[in-house]
Design a protein around this motif. Structure first.
Motif, PDB file in Angstrom:
ATOM      1  N   PHE A   1       0.848  -1.190   0.000  1.00 18.14           N
ATOM      2  CA  PHE A   1       0.000   0.000   0.000  1.00 18.14           C
ATOM      3  C   PHE A   1       0.884   1.241   0.000  1.00 18.14           C
ATOM      4  O   PHE A   1       1.726   1.416   0.883  1.00 18.14           O
ATOM      5  CB  PHE A   1      -0.922   0.000   1.221  1.00 18.14           C
ATOM      6  N   VAL A   2       0.692   2.085  -0.995  1.00 15.83           N
ATOM      7  CA  VAL A   2       1.489   3.302  -1.161  1.00 15.83           C
ATOM      8  C   VAL A   2       0.622   4.510  -0.835  1.00 15.83           C
ATOM      9  O   VAL A   2      -0.515   4.610  -1.331  1.00 15.83           O
ATOM     10  CB  VAL A   2       2.027   3.411  -2.601  1.00 15.83           C
ATOM     11  N   ARG A   3       1.140   5.401  -0.017  1.00 16.32           N
ATOM     12  CA  ARG A   3       0.385   6.607   0.351  1.00 16.32           C
ATOM     13  C   ARG A   3      -0.007   7.385  -0.902  1.00 16.32           C
ATOM     14  O   ARG A   3       0.803   7.513  -1.829  1.00 16.32           O
ATOM     15  CB  ARG A   3       1.225   7.476   1.289  1.00 16.32           C
ATOM     16  N   SER A   4      -1.213   7.877  -0.942  1.00 18.12           N
ATOM     17  CA  SER A   4      -1.785   8.400  -2.181  1.00 18.12           C
ATOM     18  C   SER A   4      -1.068   9.620  -2.748  1.00 18.12           C
ATOM     19  O   SER A   4      -1.163   9.887  -3.949  1.00 18.12           O
ATOM     20  CB  SER A   4      -3.267   8.734  -1.973  1.00 18.12           C
ATOM     21  N   ASP A   5      -0.328  10.355  -1.918  1.00 18.95           N
ATOM     22  CA  ASP A   5       0.376  11.533  -2.436  1.00 18.95           C
ATOM     23  C   ASP A   5       1.744  11.183  -3.030  1.00 18.95           C
ATOM     24  O   ASP A   5       2.420  12.063  -3.571  1.00 18.95           O
ATOM     25  CB  ASP A   5       0.567  12.565  -1.323  1.00 18.95           C
ATOM     26  N   ILE A   6       2.146   9.904  -2.949  1.00 17.40           N
ATOM     27  CA  ILE A   6       3.437   9.470  -3.476  1.00 17.40           C
ATOM     28  C   ILE A   6       3.232   8.881  -4.865  1.00 17.40           C
ATOM     29  O   ILE A   6       2.390   8.008  -5.062  1.00 17.40           O
ATOM     30  CB  ILE A   6       4.088   8.440  -2.537  1.00 17.40           C
ATOM     31  N   LYS A   7       4.002   9.354  -5.825  1.00 12.31           N
ATOM     32  CA  LYS A   7       3.858   8.893  -7.203  1.00 12.31           C
ATOM     33  C   LYS A   7       4.595   7.564  -7.411  1.00 12.31           C
ATOM     34  O   LYS A   7       5.615   7.301  -6.790  1.00 12.31           O
ATOM     35  CB  LYS A   7       4.419   9.940  -8.164  1.00 12.31           C
ATOM     36  N   GLY A   8       4.070   6.791  -8.338  1.00 13.99           N
ATOM     37  CA  GLY A   8       4.726   5.549  -8.708  1.00 13.99           C
ATOM     38  C   GLY A   8       4.411   4.407  -7.768  1.00 13.99           C
ATOM     39  O   GLY A   8       3.706   4.562  -6.767  1.00 13.99           O
ATOM     40  N   SER A   9       4.957   3.242  -8.096  1.00 13.55           N
ATOM     41  CA  SER A   9       4.738   2.030  -7.310  1.00 13.55           C
ATOM     42  C   SER A   9       5.993   1.182  -7.327  1.00 13.55           C
ATOM     43  O   SER A   9       6.716   1.159  -8.328  1.00 13.55           O
ATOM     44  CB  SER A   9       3.580   1.211  -7.900  1.00 13.55           C
ATOM     45  N   PRO A  10       6.273   0.480  -6.234  1.00 13.37           N
ATOM     46  CA  PRO A  10       7.420  -0.439  -6.239  1.00 13.37           C
ATOM     47  C   PRO A  10       7.172  -1.602  -7.189  1.00 13.37           C
ATOM     48  O   PRO A  10       6.028  -2.008  -7.404  1.00 13.37           O
ATOM     49  CB  PRO A  10       7.509  -0.915  -4.790  1.00 13.37           C
ATOM     50  N   GLN A  11       8.231  -2.116  -7.757  1.00 13.37           N
ATOM     51  CA  GLN A  11       8.144  -3.252  -8.662  1.00 13.37           C
ATOM     52  C   GLN A  11       8.286  -4.559  -7.883  1.00 13.37           C
ATOM     53  O   GLN A  11       9.016  -4.614  -6.889  1.00 13.37           O
ATOM     54  CB  GLN A  11       9.241  -3.168  -9.729  1.00 13.37           C
ATOM     55  N   PRO A  12       7.613  -5.622  -8.312  1.00  9.41           N
ATOM     56  CA  PRO A  12       7.784  -6.911  -7.631  1.00  9.41           C
ATOM     57  C   PRO A  12       9.247  -7.331  -7.652  1.00  9.41           C
ATOM     58  O   PRO A  12       9.988  -6.975  -8.579  1.00  9.41           O
ATOM     59  CB  PRO A  12       6.931  -7.873  -8.474  1.00  9.41           C
ATOM     60  N   PRO A  13       9.698  -8.054  -6.639  1.00 14.51           N
ATOM     61  CA  PRO A  13      11.104  -8.487  -6.625  1.00 14.51           C
ATOM     62  C   PRO A  13      11.420  -9.352  -7.828  1.00 14.51           C
ATOM     63  O   PRO A  13      10.582 -10.116  -8.309  1.00 14.51           O
ATOM     64  CB  PRO A  13      11.225  -9.279  -5.316  1.00 14.51           C
TER      65      PRO A  13
END
Length: 332
Positions: free
Chosen positions: A192-204
């Motif tokens: 879960f990424v905070r909504s004000d942060i852009k982008g998303s982590p990639q799966p390992p």
């Protein structure tokens, strides 16, 4: 209390280094598999898993026996706490919240109560913390059946709870052998990424594209060891035959492929050795879960296997943590 660490180069940090590490709070910590993976700085078999840029401020769980195991092996302070009733306002703020919320109600072998059960609602402790303290990212682990239970309604409810707290959710479906775990374990990681942060982590990134590490690779060197020269190797559940069920019970561990999933029920869900006429020892189960040999389980076999089976494999957790660390470097 904390275990002695080998002073490898990546373990030697200054106070300034520690302050620069992203702060982490751990919920449903259990014996510490997820936490060890996020910390890094351990050796499993012949590979060294480097220290991550994470600093665990505090770990929380309700199980006193897990507390004892955690404190014997890991340094972060551990507090016994019923997270269903916890006041998150009394907890420290952190950059990252991690936790393997209880899986029994979502498991194909469990009562399948899902989020309609009290135990299945425990994930809300994590969304309450997220709503109040606003960490940059939340990482939650559970069984893969969570995504299929009640035609996905339970997963949608969990995603909605975090969306209401101000987070967008990402679902990673991971097969443990792809990341160096000698055990056929399927798990889901909810990020879960905070909504004000852009982008998303990639799966390992997968490191084993075919088959994965084998049971023999993981435990063959223990074949003639039956004492405590390797911690927990003398311990195993002494039963001749167990009931069958979901690929375990009286199944013999495969020699040349990843093993069956190590489960928390030591009496009826621990497989036999591929060569010896006995069940796997506590250390052999710990090897299949990728705990290092200096991670000691201080209880009898039944309780120790329960802790091992409930844990997140540290090597897989390390891969997840690497992806989260890479993302945090980008988003600042």
């Amino acid at each position: 209390m904390g275990r002695e660490r080998t002073l490898e180069e990546d373990d030697v940090t200054t106070l300034e280094d520690e302050k620069s590490r992203a702060s982490v709070i751990s919920f449903f910590s259990g014996c510490g598999g997820l936490d060890l993976g996020f910390e890094g700085g351990f050796q499993y078999r012949d590979q060294r898993y480097t220290r991550h840029a994470f600093r665990i401020l505090k770990a929380y769980d309700i199980d006193q026996y897990c507390k004892a195991t955690y404190e014997k092996n890991l340094k972060p302070p551990f507090e016994l706490l019923d997270l269903s009733r916890a006041d998150v306002k009394r907890m420290p703020a952190a950059d990252v919240l991690i936790g393997g919320f209880p899986c029994q109600e979502f498991s194909i072998c469990g009562p399948l109560g899902g989020t309609k059960s009290a135990r299945g609602m425990l994930f809300k402790a994590m969304s309450r913390y997220a709503r109040h303290w606003r960490p940059k990212i939340v990482v939650a682990e559970n069984v893969s059946h969570l995504t299929r239970l009640n035609e996905g309604a339970d997963l949608k409810g969990i995603l909605r709870s975090f969306a209401n707290a101000g987070y967008r959710g990402i679902v990673w479906r991971l097969y443990a052998p792809d990341y160096g775990v000698p055990q056929a374990r399927n798990r889901v990681i909810l990020v879960f990424v905070r909504s004000d942060i852009k982008g998303s982590p990639q799966p390992p990134k997968k490191i084993h594209l075919i088959n994965g590490p084998t049971v023999e690779w993981a435990i063959a060197d223990l074949l003639e060891i039956c004492d405590e020269s390797v911690p927990n190797q003398s311990q195993y559940f002494r039963a001749a035959v167990a009931k069958r069920g979901h690929g375990q019970g009286d199944e013999i561990s495969p020699r040349d492929s990843p093993g069956y999933t190590v489960r928390a029920n030591a009496k009826s869900r621990v497989q036999f050795h591929y060569e010896l006429p006995r069940r796997l020892t506590v250390r052999e189960c710990a090897r299949l879960q990728t705990f290092p040999d200096n991670f000691v389980f201080p209880f009898a076999a039944t309780r120790s296997v329960h802790q091992i089976g409930n844990a997140v494999p540290p090597v897989m957790a390390h891969a997840v943590a690497s992806s989260i660390a890479d993302f945090l470097k980008i988003c600042g």
